[in-house]
Motif scaffolding. Structure first.
Motif, PDB file in Angstrom:
ATOM      1  N   ASN A  75       0.810  -1.222   0.000  1.00 42.02           N
ATOM      2  CA  ASN A  75       0.000   0.000   0.000  1.00 42.02           C
ATOM      3  C   ASN A  75       0.843   1.271   0.000  1.00 42.02           C
ATOM      4  OD1 ASN A  75      -2.364  -1.402  -0.171  1.00 42.02           O
ATOM      5  ND2 ASN A  75      -2.910  -1.173   1.974  1.00 42.02           N
ATOM      6  N   GLN A 115      -7.548  -0.382  -3.607  1.00 44.64           N
ATOM      7  CA  GLN A 115      -8.855  -0.755  -3.053  1.00 44.64           C
ATOM      8  C   GLN A 115      -8.945  -2.261  -2.827  1.00 44.64           C
ATOM      9  OE1 GLN A 115     -11.348   1.017  -6.072  1.00 44.64           O
ATOM     10  NE2 GLN A 115     -11.813   2.783  -4.766  1.00 44.64           N
ATOM     11  N   LYS A 116      -8.414  -3.050  -3.750  1.00 43.98           N
ATOM     12  CA  LYS A 116      -8.401  -4.501  -3.574  1.00 43.98           C
ATOM     13  C   LYS A 116      -7.593  -4.889  -2.341  1.00 43.98           C
ATOM     14  CE  LYS A 116      -8.996  -5.904  -8.387  1.00 43.98           C
ATOM     15  NZ  LYS A 116      -8.345  -6.562  -9.547  1.00 43.98           N
ATOM     16  N   TRP A 150      -9.628  -4.011   0.726  1.00 38.57           N
ATOM     17  CA  TRP A 150     -10.745  -4.952   0.828  1.00 38.57           C
ATOM     18  C   TRP A 150     -10.255  -6.303   1.370  1.00 38.57           C
ATOM     19  CZ3 TRP A 150     -15.883  -4.196   0.190  1.00 38.57           C
ATOM     20  CH2 TRP A 150     -16.688  -5.302   0.077  1.00 38.57           C
ATOM     21  N   VAL A 207      -5.318   2.782  -8.274  1.00 33.40           N
ATOM     22  CA  VAL A 207      -6.385   2.999  -7.289  1.00 33.40           C
ATOM     23  C   VAL A 207      -7.159   1.699  -7.077  1.00 33.40           C
ATOM     24  CG1 VAL A 207      -8.574   4.184  -6.859  1.00 33.40           C
ATOM     25  CG2 VAL A 207      -6.596   5.482  -7.679  1.00 33.40           C
TER      26      VAL A 207
END
Length: 61
Positions: free
Chosen positions: A3, A47-48, A51, A43
């Motif tokens: 990240n 997000q994955k 999640w 992006v």
């Protein structure tokens, strides 16, 4: 991809996108669209990752 790396790339691409829009005065310019599409990929990956981490922690309902 981690990240921190993704966030760094996202910020760089956002900056590039702003400069490209300022330079070309268009949201449909080929270079602007190219940067935007690349930004979308980063992006989405971020997000994955978020999640997946939430799912691992059991914070998803």
């Amino acid at each position: 991809m981690g990240n921190d790396y993704l966030l760094n790339e996202i910020q760089k691409l956002k900056d590039q996108l702003v400069r490209a829009v300022d330079e070309h005065h268009s949201l449909t310019n080929e270079r602007v669209v190219q940067i935007s599409q690349e930004l979308d990929i980063y992006v989405l990956q971020f997000q994955k990752n978020v999640w997946a981490r939430m799912n691992e922690r059991g914070t998803l309902q």
